[in-house]
Each structure stands twice: as C-alpha cells, then as structure tokens.
Scaffold this active site. Structure first.
Site, mmCIF file in Angstrom:
data_model
loop_
_atom_site.group_PDB
_atom_site.id
_atom_site.type_symbol
_atom_site.label_atom_id
_atom_site.label_comp_id
_atom_site.label_asym_id
_atom_site.label_seq_id
_atom_site.Cartn_x
_atom_site.Cartn_y
_atom_site.Cartn_z
ATOM 1 N N TYR A 155 -15.043 4.722 7.395
ATOM 2 C CA TYR A 155 -15.570 3.374 7.183
ATOM 3 C C TYR A 155 -17.028 3.213 7.608
ATOM 4 O O TYR A 155 -17.436 2.153 8.069
ATOM 5 C CB TYR A 155 -14.664 2.345 7.866
ATOM 6 C CG TYR A 155 -13.357 2.194 7.130
ATOM 7 C CD1 TYR A 155 -13.254 1.305 6.061
ATOM 8 C CD2 TYR A 155 -12.250 2.966 7.440
ATOM 9 C CE1 TYR A 155 -12.068 1.178 5.356
ATOM 10 C CE2 TYR A 155 -11.056 2.854 6.738
ATOM 11 C CZ TYR A 155 -10.976 1.950 5.692
ATOM 12 O OH TYR A 155 -9.810 1.827 4.975
ATOM 13 N N HIS A 157 0.867 -1.193 0.000
ATOM 14 C CA HIS A 157 0.000 0.000 0.000
ATOM 15 C C HIS A 157 0.900 1.239 0.000
ATOM 16 O O HIS A 157 1.925 1.263 0.676
ATOM 17 C CB HIS A 157 -0.870 -0.025 1.266
ATOM 18 C CG HIS A 157 -1.924 1.025 1.299
ATOM 19 N ND1 HIS A 157 -1.657 2.338 1.617
ATOM 20 C CD2 HIS A 157 -3.246 0.972 1.034
ATOM 21 C CE1 HIS A 157 -2.788 3.040 1.553
ATOM 22 N NE2 HIS A 157 -3.766 2.226 1.204
HETATM 23 C C1 DNO Z 1 -6.877 3.372 5.272
HETATM 24 C C2 DNO Z 1 -5.921 2.582 4.687
HETATM 25 C C3 DNO Z 1 -4.839 2.052 5.559
HETATM 26 C C4 DNO Z 1 -4.271 0.867 4.962
HETATM 27 C C5 DNO Z 1 -3.037 0.326 5.562
HETATM 28 C C6 DNO Z 1 -2.466 -0.603 4.553
HETATM 29 O O1 DNO Z 1 -7.990 3.483 5.046
HETATM 30 O O2 DNO Z 1 -5.929 2.466 3.374
HETATM 31 O O3 DNO Z 1 -5.329 1.639 6.783
HETATM 32 O O4 DNO Z 1 -5.200 -0.133 5.092
HETATM 33 O O5 DNO Z 1 -2.149 1.312 5.822
HETATM 34 O O6 DNO Z 1 -1.450 -1.330 5.033
#
Ligand code: DNO
Length: 398
Positions: free
Chosen positions: A375, A239
């Site tokens: 979320y 990511h």
């Molecule tokens: C948030 C994200 C991060 C992501 C982590 C990946 O919404 O995209 O939490 O999941 O950093 O490792």
C-alpha cells in the site's frame, strides 16, 4: 467507473491530502481500531468520515464510499453457540454505516488467516519491490515452524524434501520474518494477530469444519444480513480467499466461479455481491478473469485491479506483477466492467462500479520509507494511472 483508494486511517503514511493529489474520487476505509465483533458506533463512523470528507475551500472533496471491511468474528465462521450476538453487531455496524450514506461493504469469510504472503520485499529486476507468495516457503513454515499436526498429508514426498531443504537454509531472522508475515497478518487483515501457540489453537477449532459446513455458516450469516442490506440499499461484496485455495488444513470457499455459482444460487438477493479481486482470483490458472467478470457482472459492486505472475514450475507461487503486464487479462476485465456499467445505466441511475488499484510496487522514494506492504503511494498511483489509461481508451472506442 469510480476510482477509489484505500486509506487505513490517521496512522496511514499516505495521507488524505496525498490521495487527493492522485485524482481518485472515493475512499475505501474501515475503523481498524475497533475490536473484531464490536459494533462501530455511529459517532466513530462520523468522526472517521469527517477526516476523509472535510476539506479546505477550493480543495477537491473526497467521499468515503466503500468499507473494506467489516470483519466477521471467528465465532460466526465456526457457528459457535452465542455467535448470534456477533451477527447482530455486524448488522448494527452496517446500519450505522448506511445512516452515514456508506452503502458498499466488502467483507470476507476466510477462517483464521486473512490474505497471506511469504515475502513482503521481493526484489524485481527493475530494482523495485513486490509482494510474493512462495509455496515452498509456505510449506516450510507449515511443516517445520508451525509443525502442524497432520501437515505432511497435504504435501508430496518431494515437496516435503524441498521444504526441509529451504527451511534449513533460512536464517533465524528469516524464519521469524516468515512466521510474522503469516501469523501476524498483513495490512487491512480482518483477523487478529496471533502468537504461534494461539495460532495452533485457532486452527484446531476448525478440525471438524469442512467446506460444506463453512459454507453453511456463511449462508446462515448472510441469511441474517441480506434482508437488512436490501432494505437499506446496501451492496455487500465478498472478497475472495487469498490465495484462493485451502490452506493449513482450513477450508476456503470463495475461490472459483463454481464457488460463486453456489453462493448466488443459494442466496439470489440483489444485495448479495462480490469484490472482483482480479489478482486474487487470477492467482489460480483455472480462473478465467474476463469470463468471470462477464458471468458475475451484475454481482460486482467493487473491484480490486492488479495482476500476478505465477512461477512456471509451481503455479501456486506467484509475485504481484505490474498492473497491466501479468498473467491476468486486466484489459479484458475492465472491458467487462465497462460493459456492465453501460447495461446498468440503461436500468437506472446508479450504474458505476467502484474500482481501486490494488497493491503497488515499492518504488522510487517509497523504497526507503515505512510503508504498509502493498500500500505504498507511488506504486499504486502507477497502477491507477495505467488503469485510467485503459479505461479512457476503451471508453473512447465505444
Ligand atoms: C489486501 C486485501 C485484504 C482484503 C480483506 C477483505 O490487500 O485485499 O485485506 O481487504 O481481506 O475483506
């Protein structure tokens, strides 16, 4: 394209049965309760998998397909003596996941802080709320709350004056909130939550680590992980650093197409891949998202779809806009992902790319609920519905 949805586990206010109603087919999840650096036991993975996958007769089954994320211990990023045991433990977790049939793994290599926002309830003209990163607020935190040694070197005189002014306008409670947002982390973060003093110490650990040495440490880690992943048929998906640039004096090394070119030139293993997070990469004006999606198509194992709108007078500040109307050409990205899936279909049976609607606005009934910032259910469902419409239209055209 496989529609997935992030679930934070039994404490997530959005339940598995709620997710079932969205018609997403796959779940993105992790064992957030296991301390960073420890191996996820097989039994714990199976238990979590059962929570996701078991259902009543007649209900649509869901599948835990993607892990986001196995956290990488800070000692690995720092290449500290003794870090091999954390690398081994990461590999053991990956092996246990593969035993359970879970073979797409997202991770990141951001030092000290994971994804960062300054405002978790930025009000939109529509009345809903979005997440926002405000560069001026961030500077106010860095210079006047954290009082990081040498911080003034990272800002112009004008930026320092603006940050001072803003800091003075913030109430005690607003300062506290800003501090928490940055050092205590956001949902799904893969770093620990800290107090201000520990946070300073953590930053100081990186005093002698520049981008090249951090990269070296990432490659060392991947050098251990990739051969095992290849054997297990696991796809790794790094990511990007969010926001994608150096912060608080910390190097960040997964920010641009150039960073990815270095990664794949150095480690061409087919297990080495990316999470194409459109919103993260898209928060830099020099990242052309459809072009990146085409350039790294074969490396994309997972994609987060969302967009941002950058401030016109400060391109480092942005808010998370609606999924289709933003500075990021999401239709262009989806077009590239679908083309890649068609290419893969000609090569073999496994062709689909997991996508998920990333972060949604807090709207309607969610406004007064306790939600994991970014979320909430309804905003993400709106995003998913919009993405689904684009996919259908593009598939129809081809
Ligand atoms: C948030 C994200 C991060 C992501 C982590 C990946 O919404 O995209 O939490 O999941 O950093 O490792």
């Amino acid at each position: 394209m496989r529609e997935s949805w992030r679930w934070f586990g039994p404490g997530d206010p959005v339940t598995i049965n709620d997710i079932r109603q969205t018609d997403a087919t796959d779940i993105v999840s992790a064992l957030h309760h296991i301390p960073i650096g420890e191996t996820w036991p097989l039994a714990a993975i199976r238990e979590h998998q059962a929570l996701i996958e078991s259902c009543e007769p007649g209900q649509t089954p869901l599948r835990w397909s993607v892990v986001e994320s196995i956290p990488v211990h800070e000692d690995i990023k720092l290449a500290r003596e003794g870090c091999q045991r954390y690398i081994d433990s990461w590999v053991a977790t990956m092996e246990n996941l593969a035993t359970c049939g879970i073979r797409t793994i997202c991770y990141n290599f951001m030092p000290v802080i994971d994804w960062t926002r300054t405002d978790l309830k930025y009000q939109l003209p529509s009345g809903g709320y979005a997440l926002r990163f405000d560069q001026r607020k961030f500077a106010a935190f860095d210079l006047y709350i954290l009082q990081r040694e040498g911080a003034e070197r990272d800002y112009t005189a004008q930026e320092i004056a603006a940050a001072r002014q803003l800091f003075e306008q913030l109430s005690e409670q607003e300062r506290q909130q800003l501090t928490n947002n940055i050092i205590a982390g956001l949902p799904g973060r893969m770093t620990d939550a800290y107090g201000l003093e520990t946070f300073r110490e953590m930053l100081a650990n990186y005093r002698d680590i520049d981008a090249d040495s951090l990269r070296h440490n990432l490659f060392r880690f991947l050098g251990n992980v990739l051969p095992v992943a290849e054997k297990l048929g696991v796809k790794l998906a790094i990511h990007p650093d969010d926001p994608p640039r150096d912060m608080l004096g910390l190097p960040r090394i997964i920010c641009t197409a150039a960073d990815l070119e270095i990664l794949f030139e150095r480690l061409p293993s087919p297990a080495n891949g990316i999470t194409l997070c459109a919103g993260t990469y898209g928060s830099r004006p020099d990242n052309d998202l459809p072009a990146m999606a085409r350039q790294f198509a074969s490396r994309i194992h997972f994609s987060h779809l969302r967009g941002v709108i950058r401030d016109s007078d400060e391109q480092r500040s942005f808010y998370e806009a609606s999924h289709l109307n933003s500075d990021v050409d999401i239709v262009g990205v989806i077009t590239a992902l679908l083309a890649e899936e068609r290419r893969r279909a000609e090569e073999g049976p496994v062709s689909e790319i997991f996508i998920r609607p990333d972060h949604g606005h807090q709207i309607l009934d969610d406004v007064n609920k306790t939600v994991n910032p970014g979320y909430s259910c309804i905003g993400r469902l709106k995003g998913l519905a919009e993405i689904r419409g684009v996919v259908k239209a593009l598939e129809y055209r081809n």
